[in-house]
Structure formats: C-alpha cells, structure tokens
Design an enzyme around this catalytic site. Sequence first.
Site, short mmCIF file in Angstrom:
data_model
loop_
_atom_site.label_atom_id
_atom_site.label_comp_id
_atom_site.label_asym_id
_atom_site.label_seq_id
_atom_site.Cartn_x
_atom_site.Cartn_y
_atom_site.Cartn_z
N VAL A 1 0.88 -1.17 0.00
CA VAL A 1 0.00 0.00 0.00
C VAL A 1 0.91 1.22 0.00
O VAL A 1 2.08 1.13 0.36
CB VAL A 1 -0.98 0.02 1.21
CG1 VAL A 1 -2.02 -1.08 1.08
CG2 VAL A 1 -0.24 -0.07 2.52
N SER A 2 0.37 2.35 -0.40
CA SER A 2 1.21 3.54 -0.56
C SER A 2 1.57 4.25 0.74
O SER A 2 2.60 4.90 0.82
CB SER A 2 0.55 4.53 -1.51
OG SER A 2 0.43 3.94 -2.79
N THR A 3 0.69 4.16 1.75
CA THR A 3 0.93 4.88 3.00
C THR A 3 0.59 4.01 4.20
O THR A 3 -0.13 3.01 4.09
CB THR A 3 0.06 6.16 3.09
OG1 THR A 3 -1.31 5.77 3.17
CG2 THR A 3 0.28 7.08 1.90
#
Length: 127
Positions: A9-11
């Site tokens: 996931v990005s964050t």
Amino acid sequence: MKQYGYVRVSTNGQNIERQMTAMEKENIPNNQIFVDKKSGKDFDRKAYKRMLRKLKKGDTVFIKSIDRLGRNYEEIIEQWKNLTSNKDVDIVVIDFPLLDTRNQVNGLTGKFLSGLVLQVLSYVAEV
C-alpha cells in the site's frame, strides 16, 4: 519450492486487509508474506528487497494486482523479467489469471500473451 506473497500500500494509513485475505485464500503463510507501506513509484522498498534475497529458483510470488507490484511502467517490466528470467521464479497476479507464469499451457504463445498483457497493465498502472 516455496510460495511467497507481496503486499503493498502507498501509505501507513491504508489498509492491507483485502490483499492479506487474497494471500490467505492462496494458502500463503503469514511469515512468507512481504508487506511494504510505501509508494509504488520505484522498487526501493525494504520488504520487496528482502523478498528478492529470499527467492530461489522454482519459487512462486503472488500479488493481488499488477499495480501492487509497482506504478512505473518500465520498472514493472524490468522487475518482471528479473523475477521470471534471472531469478527463475513464477509470478501469479491473483486478479488477472492471464498473468500467471506457472505451467504456461500454450508455450511460446502463452508467454507472448502474458508479456503483452503485462505491458498493457503496467502502462495502465502508471497512468
């Protein structure tokens, strides 16, 4: 021959549950799932690098969808080649059965179609 999962996931605030559920359905043990919470703009990710070091010839890497591998078209193609050719491991993109390098029934035609589909999906992931 082992099976590994790669989840990204990005964050830190994003939820990995959907991807973890997909890995569970593939019977991948939690200790063989590598999780990154970092942008897919490049492959400078700790868990991904750990996974690369662990992979041996004949292993299989599962990812939920191609955009979980990355978002940079050229780097996705490069990493795919590194995994399948240099490391000699299989890749299974769970959400897209055409991107499953195990037992290519159609031989060269199957590999060609997989490569073509990969290029299109990688482009879409970047855009």
